[in-house]
Design an enzyme around this catalytic site. Structure first.
Site, mmCIF file in Angstrom:
data_model
loop_
_atom_site.group_PDB
_atom_site.id
_atom_site.type_symbol
_atom_site.label_atom_id
_atom_site.label_comp_id
_atom_site.label_asym_id
_atom_site.label_seq_id
_atom_site.Cartn_x
_atom_site.Cartn_y
_atom_site.Cartn_z
ATOM 1 C CD GLN A 40 -22.774 15.173 -88.298
ATOM 2 O OE1 GLN A 40 -22.976 15.221 -89.515
ATOM 3 N NE2 GLN A 40 -23.542 15.816 -87.436
ATOM 4 C CE1 TYR A 155 -30.042 19.499 -81.956
ATOM 5 C CE2 TYR A 155 -32.291 19.972 -81.283
ATOM 6 C CZ TYR A 155 -31.247 20.146 -82.167
ATOM 7 O OH TYR A 155 -31.384 20.975 -83.249
ATOM 8 C CG HIS A 226 -31.943 15.774 -82.015
ATOM 9 N ND1 HIS A 226 -30.832 14.974 -82.075
ATOM 10 C CD2 HIS A 226 -31.751 16.734 -82.929
ATOM 11 C CE1 HIS A 226 -29.981 15.449 -82.966
ATOM 12 N NE2 HIS A 226 -30.510 16.518 -83.506
ATOM 13 C CD GLU A 276 -32.722 16.422 -87.981
ATOM 14 O OE1 GLU A 276 -33.490 17.400 -87.846
ATOM 15 O OE2 GLU A 276 -31.691 16.265 -87.316
ATOM 16 C CD GLU A 353 -33.763 23.513 -88.740
ATOM 17 O OE1 GLU A 353 -33.865 22.555 -89.516
ATOM 18 O OE2 GLU A 353 -33.249 23.405 -87.604
#
Ligand code: GCO
Ligand code: MG
Length: 418
Positions: A40, A155, A226, A276, A353
């Site tokens: 981001q 999500y 999430h 995360e 993952e």
């Protein structure tokens, strides 16, 4: 030996901007690579590397990883944020890569060798309705998957145009759906990526009822909330999912809602994964010490790299918490390799993952770990075993854009954690 240059490289082979750090040395042809991906804000990480860490590190001995990590960590005085942690991670992983190349060993050998042949992975299945999710779960099962994460509309249940879960990775791939959706409403004073938390919360127990009814209980199933629900609704979901025996339920709360983990632990036996979004040790220490979670899910580059991550794995081991490092599309193959080497060498490994690694990733990152039969496999090359083809990387320049999917809003326009 001396570090001669530290530089950042940004590339977007699958349409997701990745940040890699290259540490060059005065030994002919000897360099290291590390992942610094904060997709981001990639240019901020690149600037932190090029403007601050490069001049700080030139002339230093790359062998002294622990000392260099601590020097980078405190050199900015203010610390523990995602931008500087990612910059530090890029250098840190590159130093481990150099040490492995010098030793002629894969990094996992430097930290104790293998506890297992390969790392069990989980795949991402998504869908517009529970039938489509089931179809995609079965597709992964047929490819040998032992574990599948089931989402119903990305999500928060917001994305209508879910792509096939087995589609080649692209910005439209299922795991990117919450990024692919864009702003659904421009009409109101509050443009955003709208979703309905109550509809989402009510849709998930029936989804797992459907999948378990068709496939039984052998396949491990996972779900990622999430941070999309109000805390009490997240607790309600954890309780409602108990009959479906999830491998874990992830990001039940936002990181700053840590008190709610104690409430959850008293009420539900659904295994919990978190991490995360963590960048500061103060976020994970209580969760581990009080055994409020079952799996740590840190994004290794966001917490500062391989050096702190291997310490975190050891901390978790003493409290019975297992690892499940973050491994989405916004982790470079170097970062996936760092996850994997830690997976192989940690007694308390839980699950890994991964994404569908597409052809462009293999082109830009030769040696990208191999997905085979439900597991992720390391090659036996020294260091991370992954290289970077800079000419190929240049073919996929990053495309700076305003991040839309994190402008997540409830139906009344309330902005909610994405
Ligand atoms: C996951 C994560 C990701 C994040 C993404 C943010 O469980 O893999 O939730 O999908 O949303 O990495 O950029
Ligand atoms: Mg997640």
């Amino acid at each position: 030996m001396k570090i001669t240059r530290v530089r950042s490289i940004m590339t977007a082979p699958d349409g997701i901007t990745l940040v890699v750090v290259k540490v060059e040395t005065d030994q002919d042809g000897l360099y290291g690579l590390g992942c610094a991906t904060f997709t981001q804000r990639p240019t901020l990480v690149a600037k932190a590397v090029d403007d601050y860490l490069d001049p700080l590190l030139r002339g230093r001995d790359p062998a002294n990883i622990e000392d260099l990590w601590r020097m980078m960590y405190v050199n900015s005085y203010w610390r523990n944020g995602p931008v500087l942690n990612n910059a530090i991670s890029g250098v840190d992983m590159a130093l481990w890569d150099i040490k492995g190349k010098l030793a002629g060993m894969p990094v996992y050998q430097l930290i104790g060798g293998k506890c297992r042949e390969a790392a069990m992975v989980y795949r991402h299945a998504d869908g517009r309705d529970k039938e489509e999710v089931l179809e995609n779960v079965i597709k992964y099962q047929e490819q040998g998957a032992l574990a599948v994460r089931c989402q119903l509309g990305g999500y928060g249940g917001r994305v209508k145009d879910i792509r096939e879960a087995t589609a080649l990775p692209s910005k439209d791939a299922p795991q990117a759906t919450h990024r692919g959706g864009g702003l659904e409403r421009q009409d109101s004073a509050f443009p955003g990526a709208y979703y309905n938390p109550d509809a989402y919360a009510r849709s998930i127990p029936p989804l797992f009822e459907h999948v378990r009814a068709k496939l039984g209980f052998e396949l491990f199933l996972l779900h990622d909330i999430h941070e999309r629900l109000a805390p009490i609704d997240a607790i309600r979901m954890a309780k409602a999912l108990e009959p479906y025996r999830l491998f874990f339920l992830e990001d039940v709360f936002a990181p700053d809602q840590i008190e709610w983990f104690r409430r959850l632990r008293e009420q539900s036996a659904t295994p919990i994964a978190m991490g995360e979004l963590h960048t500061n040790p103060l976020e994970w220490k209580p969760l581990i010490a009080e055994q409020l979670i079952d799996f740590i899910r840190a994004h290794i580059s966001a917490m500062g790299g391989f050096t702190p991550a291997k310490k975190l794995a050891a901390l978790c081991e003493s409290f019975g918490v297992r690892t499940a490092w973050h491994g989405p599309g916004d982790v470079s193959p170097i970062g996936h390799a760092a996850n994997l080497h830690l997976d192989l060498a940690s007694p308390n490994f839980g699950i890994q993952e991964v994404i569908n690694f597409g052809e462009p990733l293999f082109e830009v990152f030769p040696g990208t770990p191999e997905l085979r039969g439900g597991y992720l496999w390391a090659n036996e090359l020294p260091g991370w075993g992954v290289d970077l083809d800079e000419a190929a990387a240049a073919k996929y320049p990053p495309v700076p854009k305003v991040v839309e999917w994190t402008q997540s809003r409830w139906p009344d326009g309330t902005l909610w954690t994405p």
